[in-house]
Write a protein that holds these residues in place. Structure first.
Motif, mmCIF file in Angstrom:
data_model
loop_
_atom_site.group_PDB
_atom_site.id
_atom_site.type_symbol
_atom_site.label_atom_id
_atom_site.label_comp_id
_atom_site.label_asym_id
_atom_site.label_seq_id
_atom_site.Cartn_x
_atom_site.Cartn_y
_atom_site.Cartn_z
ATOM 1 N N GLU A 123 45.306 40.554 38.561
ATOM 2 C CA GLU A 123 46.061 40.256 39.802
ATOM 3 C C GLU A 123 46.495 41.542 40.487
ATOM 4 O OE1 GLU A 123 49.444 37.605 39.262
ATOM 5 O OE2 GLU A 123 48.174 36.246 38.091
ATOM 6 N N LEU A 124 47.024 42.486 39.687
ATOM 7 C CA LEU A 124 47.450 43.769 40.263
ATOM 8 C C LEU A 124 46.258 44.531 40.829
ATOM 9 C CD1 LEU A 124 50.089 45.057 37.665
ATOM 10 C CD2 LEU A 124 50.539 44.256 39.987
ATOM 11 N N VAL A 125 45.168 44.557 40.075
ATOM 12 C CA VAL A 125 43.964 45.254 40.524
ATOM 13 C C VAL A 125 43.484 44.678 41.860
ATOM 14 C CG1 VAL A 125 41.472 45.405 40.057
ATOM 15 C CG2 VAL A 125 43.120 46.190 38.342
ATOM 16 N N ASN A 126 43.482 43.360 41.975
ATOM 17 C CA ASN A 126 43.059 42.723 43.230
ATOM 18 C C ASN A 126 43.899 43.228 44.396
ATOM 19 O OD1 ASN A 126 41.006 41.159 42.111
ATOM 20 N ND2 ASN A 126 42.373 39.441 41.685
ATOM 21 N N LYS A 127 45.207 43.294 44.149
ATOM 22 C CA LYS A 127 46.126 43.740 45.206
ATOM 23 C C LYS A 127 45.880 45.218 45.553
ATOM 24 C CE LYS A 127 49.919 42.016 46.431
ATOM 25 N NZ LYS A 127 51.264 41.474 46.659
ATOM 26 N N PHE A 128 45.811 46.077 44.520
ATOM 27 C CA PHE A 128 45.638 47.513 44.783
ATOM 28 C C PHE A 128 44.275 47.788 45.428
ATOM 29 C CE2 PHE A 128 48.501 48.115 40.805
ATOM 30 C CZ PHE A 128 49.633 47.813 41.559
ATOM 31 N N HIS A 129 43.277 47.047 44.997
ATOM 32 C CA HIS A 129 41.939 47.178 45.579
ATOM 33 C C HIS A 129 41.975 46.808 47.064
ATOM 34 C CE1 HIS A 129 37.547 47.006 45.850
ATOM 35 N NE2 HIS A 129 37.689 45.827 46.424
ATOM 36 N N SER A 130 42.712 45.736 47.376
ATOM 37 C CA SER A 130 42.797 45.302 48.778
ATOM 38 C C SER A 130 43.543 46.329 49.628
ATOM 39 C CB SER A 130 43.476 43.928 48.883
ATOM 40 O OG SER A 130 44.869 44.043 48.650
ATOM 41 N N TYR A 131 44.387 47.143 48.991
ATOM 42 C CA TYR A 131 45.088 48.224 49.695
ATOM 43 C C TYR A 131 44.206 49.462 49.867
ATOM 44 C CZ TYR A 131 49.685 45.957 49.003
ATOM 45 O OH TYR A 131 50.761 45.105 49.021
ATOM 46 N N GLY A 132 43.015 49.443 49.230
ATOM 47 C CA GLY A 132 42.089 50.561 49.409
ATOM 48 C C GLY A 132 42.027 51.561 48.269
ATOM 49 N N TYR A 133 42.765 51.308 47.170
ATOM 50 C CA TYR A 133 42.775 52.260 46.053
ATOM 51 C C TYR A 133 41.573 52.089 45.137
ATOM 52 C CZ TYR A 133 47.689 53.148 47.178
ATOM 53 O OH TYR A 133 48.847 53.485 47.814
ATOM 54 N N GLU A 134 41.179 53.176 44.495
ATOM 55 C CA GLU A 134 40.341 53.071 43.304
ATOM 56 C C GLU A 134 41.240 52.487 42.213
ATOM 57 O OE1 GLU A 134 38.522 56.862 42.244
ATOM 58 O OE2 GLU A 134 38.586 57.447 44.341
ATOM 59 N N THR A 135 40.658 51.704 41.299
ATOM 60 C CA THR A 135 41.479 51.045 40.277
ATOM 61 C C THR A 135 40.846 51.159 38.892
ATOM 62 O OG1 THR A 135 40.351 48.950 40.694
ATOM 63 C CG2 THR A 135 42.432 49.311 41.859
ATOM 64 N N SER A 136 41.701 51.061 37.891
ATOM 65 C CA SER A 136 41.181 50.955 36.516
ATOM 66 C C SER A 136 42.044 49.981 35.733
ATOM 67 C CB SER A 136 41.156 52.321 35.818
ATOM 68 O OG SER A 136 42.412 52.597 35.224
ATOM 69 N N PRO A 161 37.320 43.211 41.039
ATOM 70 C CA PRO A 161 36.824 44.389 41.752
ATOM 71 C C PRO A 161 37.159 45.712 41.064
ATOM 72 C CG PRO A 161 38.839 43.608 42.787
ATOM 73 C CD PRO A 161 38.545 42.651 41.659
ATOM 74 N N VAL A 162 37.688 45.679 39.846
ATOM 75 C CA VAL A 162 38.120 46.921 39.189
ATOM 76 C C VAL A 162 36.950 47.918 39.097
ATOM 77 C CG1 VAL A 162 37.672 46.289 36.749
ATOM 78 C CG2 VAL A 162 39.561 47.826 37.316
ATOM 79 N N ASP A 163 37.253 49.203 39.321
ATOM 80 C CA ASP A 163 36.202 50.237 39.310
ATOM 81 C C ASP A 163 35.885 50.735 37.910
ATOM 82 O OD1 ASP A 163 35.887 50.615 42.262
ATOM 83 O OD2 ASP A 163 38.011 51.131 42.093
ATOM 84 N N VAL A 164 36.950 50.962 37.115
ATOM 85 C CA VAL A 164 36.775 51.606 35.804
ATOM 86 C C VAL A 164 37.511 50.811 34.731
ATOM 87 C CG1 VAL A 164 36.936 53.795 34.542
ATOM 88 C CG2 VAL A 164 36.908 53.823 37.041
#
Length: 322
Positions: A123-136, A161-164
């Motif tokens: 859930e957090l990753v989805n939010k941070f990804h939607s804000y434009g961040y790379e995520t892990s 959508p997590v990157d790493v």
């Protein structure tokens, strides 16, 4: 391995090292660290936690525990090619404290989670990804996770959508064979994700375990300058910078940071390969008992500590991230 130039070093001295000194790093040290890592060619610097003080007890920590964007912009006035990351813990971050990436100095937000909270991490990753961040997503305490739990979690992570996704040796209890096995498993079950490794040095294996990951194609390699991190610490950044045959890396600026800042700090606070942490790693236990011993009057009573941890009545400990 010298042929592979796709590795990225993520230095987490200020974040993981903060667990040793309650994030009491001077602004000058953090500025020197960023300048030094930038000059050294290190790709990422984790500049702290983006947790929320109101959700945590003991909020009297240094500013790197609860990164404030305005403060960050004052400290790092000019960004270099070295990207900035921050870590959040499940249940300790207020999502409203996170700005969209274009308004932030941060490039990447990493989410540390236990296996039971993977859904919350996503859930957090989805939010941070939607804000434009790379995520892990960094799954902690892997040595205590059942195979079927991991397989189930990967199904959800694979769709996110997590990157790493990180292989984390939380207790410094793993060896080369364990890392080889886990990396292969992560690669097989998460074929469309980049991988990272975060190793601890309880048994002097953080560097070699990191190299096993790198040799298998793991892209993100966590490290800290002079190994500074909680308890036994991490894979030393200077070892990776000097070992990975990438022309962009330069060891001298890292040595400069060690000489100026880490050596004086090591005289005040303790981290690294120390027997109680070795014993905890060997027994696949959280280092908290070792940390308690080292801050007591009996800090060098290793035999008594070993006997206590291996006695039949030594209960399994609860596992938390700090």
């Amino acid at each position: 391995m010298s042929k592979q130039l796709n590795h990225k070093i993520l230095d987490c001295t200020i974040r993981d090292g903060g667990l040793v000194n309650n994030w009491d790093f001077s602004v000058k040290m953090v500025q020197d660290m960023y300048a030094g890592l930038s000059e050294a060619g290190v790709e990422y610097m984790e500049i702290g936690y983006k947790n929320s003080a109101k959700l945590l007890k003991g909020a009297d920590a240094g500013p790197w525990r609860f990164l404030n964007e305005d403060f960050l912009k004052e400290v790092i006035q000019t960004k270099t090619e070295t990207k900035l990351s921050a870590l959040v813990d499940i249940g300790r971050v207020d999502e409203n404290d996170i700005l969209p990436r274009e308004q932030s100095h941060l490039d990447m937000i990493r989410v540390a989670t236990y296996i039971k909270d993977v859904d919350k991490a996503i859930e957090l990753v989805n939010k941070f990804h939607s804000y434009g961040y790379e995520t892990s997503i960094n799954i902690m305490a892997l040595s205590h996770v059942m195979e079927n739990e991991l397989t189930e979690a990967f199904e959800e992570i694979g769709k996110s959508p997590v990157d790493v996704v990180y292989v984390v040796d939380s207790y410094g209890s793993m060896d080369n064979g364990d890392i080889d096995y886990l990396v292969s498993k992560f690669q097989r079950l998460l074929p469309n994700k980049k991988l990272g490794v975060h190793m601890h040095n309880n048994m002097q294996l953080a560097f070699s375990n990191t190299l096993i990951g790198a040799s298998k194609g793991v892209e993100y390699l966590d490290a800290s300058v002079y190994g500074m991190g909680r308890a036994a610490g991490n894979c030393p950044t200077e070892l990776l910078v000097s070992y990975l045959k990438n022309p962009r890396y330069e060891i001298r600026p890292v040595l400069d940071v060690i000489e100026k800042h880490l050596i004086p700090m090591r005289e005040k606070v303790e981290w690294g390969y120390i027997i109680p942490y070795m014993i905890a790693g060997m027994l696949n236990e959280h280092p908290r008992a070792g940390m308690a011993l080292r801050s007591s009057d009996d800090k060098d009573k290793f035999v008594e500590f070993y006997d206590k941890l291996t006695s039949p009545e030594a209960m399994p400990t609860n596992h938390h991230s700090d």
